[in-house]
Structure formats: C-alpha cells, structure tokens
Design a protein around this motif. Structure first.
Motif: not given
Length: 492
Positions: A157-183
């Motif tokens: 929940x904390x990770x989700x909060x941090x990503x949502x709190x940061x916004x679309x470009x700096x949060x969600x987009x950055x998170x998926x640029x990390x998670x998806x290549x790793x996956x």
C-alpha cells in the motif's frame, strides 16, 4: 478545471497499459486454462476472442478516454449525462479488487523473502494453508490478523501511495519503466532455465498437445473469451483512465494492438515457463503432469514451491519466481488504484496528493478483512462474484451502450483520424454483435450457475454477505455517486 496530466512518452503509456494488463492471472491462470481446455487447440478460440473482443474493446476504451479526456465516470457522463453511474460502477469494482489483490501481492512478497532459505519447507501445502495463512474454519470465522501478511500488505500500500502521490509522469510512468523491464528479464531468465530442465519437453507437450475435439465444446470458447476479457484489464475503468492522459496526437489503434499482443505473448511465455517446471517436477516424482497441475493460488504458492524444492539452485529460482509475481502484481495494483483516484479527482476537484492519501488509507482499512485467518475464504468469494458479475455485467452494459446508443461512427472517426491504420466494419460488427452475444451468454450462465448451486460449497450467509451484497453495493453506490454534483458540471 486544471490542466490534465499527460504521459511523458509513448513508451511510458504502453508500459503502463501493458503493466496493467499483465498481472498475477497471466502467470497462474492462463497456463491452467490452456491445459484444461484443449491444450494447443485452446489457442484457436483464444486468439479468435482476442481479435473479436479483446482488441475491439481496448481500442474502444482507448478512444473514449482520449476523446473525452476524463476518468471512467467523467467519460461516460460526457458521452451521455445519464451514463455516469456506469463509470462509478467500474471504479468501485476496481476498488473492491484492489483491497484483496494487495493481500495476494503481500503473500508473494513474503514468499520472495522466504525463498532465500526455502522457508515453506518440505510440505508447501501444509505450510501455506496451515502455518502461513493460519486458516480458520470458514469465511464466517475471521479470527485475528495474520501479521506477516499485514506488514507485507502495508509495504505494498505504501508503494502504491508513493506512486499515485507523485503523479502520472513522475510516478506511474517511472514505476512501470522500472517494474516492466524487470518483470520481462525475470521471465526470460526463468524461461531459459525451465525449458532446459529434464522433463520440460513432456511438460510442454501436455500444455500444447492439441485436442481439437475441445473446439466443439462451447464452454471452451466462453473460457477463452473470459480469459481475454479479464487479462486485458478492460471494462473496469483502467484503460479509459490511462488513455485520458494521452496527448492529442496518439496512435490509438497501434497502441491498442501492441498492448493486447504484448500481454498475450507474456501469457504464452509464462505458460511455457510454468509447464517446463511442472514437467521436470512430474518426471522427478514419476507421475503424470495432470497429477501436479493446479490453478490459481494453489499453483503459485503450493505447486510451484514443491517444484522449486526439486530444482538445482532452488533458492535462486524461487526468488526470481516470486519477485516476478510481486512486479506483475504491483503494476496492476497501481493501475487499479489510479482508476479510482482519477475518478475521485475528476468528480470532486480534489488534488492528487489528498486523493491518493485518502484512497490508500480507506483501501488499507478495507483490506484488513483479507489479512485475517478467514481472509482466503472471503477473498475467494469476493473475487468470484466481483469478476463474474461486477466486471462481466459492467462490460456487457458498456459495450451495448457505446455500440448501440452512442454514435459509434463518430468514435471510429476520431480514432482513425489520429492512428496509422484504420479500423473498419469488423470493429463495428464485433462491438455490436459478437461481444454482446458472448458477454450476455457468460452473464446469464454465471447467474444461473450461482443461483442453482452454492459457489464453493460456502454457507449461504457467507455468499450473500461477501458475494451478492458486494456486487449490489457496487451498483447502488454508483447511482448515488452520480447524484452528487460534479466539479466538471460546475465548469460547464
């Protein structure tokens, strides 16, 4: 109204959309569905369903979000003022999914840490249900909080909060640029190891051996449509929300095709990886594959740990597998939560930080019930009803309203004007005829099935409380939310 956020790059949007579509179900549901529905022959109805339902709907939702620049409630309200409730229905379905999905990711996080010393021991089944979940006697006996699950879920929940709190470009987009290549890297490493194991070929033969007689079974076709429908994250507010952050010049049709095919390609690779490991496990134990295959949480937290115990470098493989579950779950969890966050921001004009914080706090409190001794039973009931009725019915209503009572031609013109290739009559026919027939059949079959027999042999009280009441509440609250004055109305 404030300027709507936008994705920084097209790649960021694609990774986010793919990240939403690729979830735990790709790894633990698709392989079993293929195995149980004709093996290689299942791929025929599967890809037919992708072409006639999955791709048309995802292009439709990308087009709606891009055209109306809003969350699902705002988009449907702009399409027709009286349709806002449908968007809220989908948002609340997403919220319900998020409050139990987070707990499953918490299980995977615990198992990631346990993999360093194979903490599930020599009896993964007894450990998972007995020691780890400490299961109670049933859904109506919740018991107390299981603390390892509590703390892991709190971290998620904390990770989700941090990503949502940061916004679309700096949060969600950055998170998926990390998670998806790793996956994808994790999957490729595991895939390379799995297919070289002794017995892997036998496992893949079981997965892809075609039983063409199964194609004549109508349930195989409905299972294929169901798998496509659930795996692409369509019809529960996510893809409309994500596409609303696209810039004006966006290739909607290509984006939809890429998202759909990358997601399905991942499912196939995950199936090869899983059955390669199961083939090795069956060979080591001297039993047929069908005796070791399982679905859902049983595959991920019982069968795979049993197989990991038998593998060379088992700790390393276990770490990779469960870390991949965490990454897949997190990317989907973020998208589900953003669909809710965006709807609330549009409706009430709240800021992102305030909305994200409130949503995560309420979501965490709601998810506590799934962290109890009876949590798995409650999760099973809620998941069954919210998928079979919340998502399927909402999808059926959405497709009928948009394709028959909205100017579908104007949406098609909007999509084609900004895309590299055009959709035509096949797209319209699939949305107006094929998809409503299939979804309508699924909805009726699900309803008859759950009325005539108690799901999972649970007590009727539990099914009513955690199943029927949850579905009804989602719909009713949707109409109440529509009745509240919206921030976009005050700016009209």
């Amino acid at each position: 109204m404030a300027q709507r956020e936008q994705w920084g790059t097209r790649l960021g949007f694609i990774l986010a959309a793919v990240g939403s579509a690729i979830g735990l179900g790709n790894i633990w549901r698709f392989p079993y569905m293929a195995f149980d529905n004709g093996g290689g022959a299942f791929l025929i109805p599967y890809f037919f369903a992708l072409i006639t339902a999955g791709i048309p709907i995802i292009i439709m939702e990308f087009g709606l979000g891009h055209r109306f620049k809003g969350s699902a409630p705002m988009t449907f309200a702009k399409a027709a003022k009286k349709w806002e409730w449908l968007g809220w229905w989908q948002v609340f379905v997403s919220f319900v999914i998020s409050v139990y999905y987070v707990v499953v990711i918490g299980w995977a996080l615990n198992y990631t840490l346990m993999s360093f010393n194979l903490g599930w021991g020599s009896d993964p089944s007894g450990f998972f249900f007995g020691e780890f979940l400490a299961l109670s006697s049933g859904a109506l006996t919740l018991g107390g909080i299981v603390w390892p699950i509590f703390f892991a879920s709190l971290v998620i929940w904390f990770i989700v909060w941090l990503v949502l709190y940061t916004g679309v470009r700096k949060g969600i987009e950055v998170a998926n640029k990390i998670f998806m290549p790793i996956l994808f890297v994790l999957l490729l490493i595991m895939l390379g190891r799995a297919v070289t194991l002794d017995g892997a070929v036998e496992g893949l033969q079981w997965l892809f051996r075609p039983d063409f007689g199964a194609i004549m079974d109508y349930t195989v076709w409905t299972n294929a449509y169901g798998q496509i429908f659930f795996t692409l994250s369509i019809c529960f507010a996510i893809m409309i929300t994500y596409s609303s952050y696209l810039p004006e010049k966006s290739d909607i049709n290509n984006n939809g095709m890429m998202t759909a095919f990358i997601n399905c390609g991942f499912s196939l690779l995950a199936g090869i990886m899983v059955f390669g490991v199961l083939g090795y496990m069956a060979g080591e134990q001297g039993v047929p594959i069908k005796e070791v295959v399982d679905s859902g949480v049983g595959l991920a937290f019982v069968t795979i740990p049993k197989a990991i115990n038998l593998l060379p470098a088992s700790e390393f493989f276990g770490f990779l597998f469960f870390l991949s579950l965490v990454c897949a779950g997190l990317s989907s969890m973020i998208s589900i939560s953003e669909a809710c966050c965006s709807g609330l921001m549009d409706k009430f004009g709240w800021g992102r930080q305030k909305t994200a914080t409130g949503l995560v706090v309420v979501g965490f409190l709601a998810s506590l019930v799934f962290m109890t001794n009876g949590g798995l039973f409650v999760l099973d009931i809620v998941d069954h009803f919210i998928n079979n009725f919340g998502i399927v019915l909402a999808g059926l209503v959405e497709v009928i309203l948009i394709s028959w009572f909205f100017n579908l031609s104007s949406l098609k013109d909007h999509i084609n004007r900004i895309s590299d290739f055009r959709v035509g009559g096949w797209w319209t026919f699939c949305l107006k005829v094929v998809t409503p027939i299939v979804l309508g059949y699924m909805a009726i079959a699900n309803l008859i099935g759950d009325i005539t027999s108690a799901y999972g042999d649970y007590p009727m009280t539990a099914l009513v409380l955690f199943g029927w009441c949850v579905v009804l509440l989602v719909i009713v609250v949707g109409f109440f939310a529509q009745a509240v004055k919206s921030s976009w109305e005050s700016h009209d």
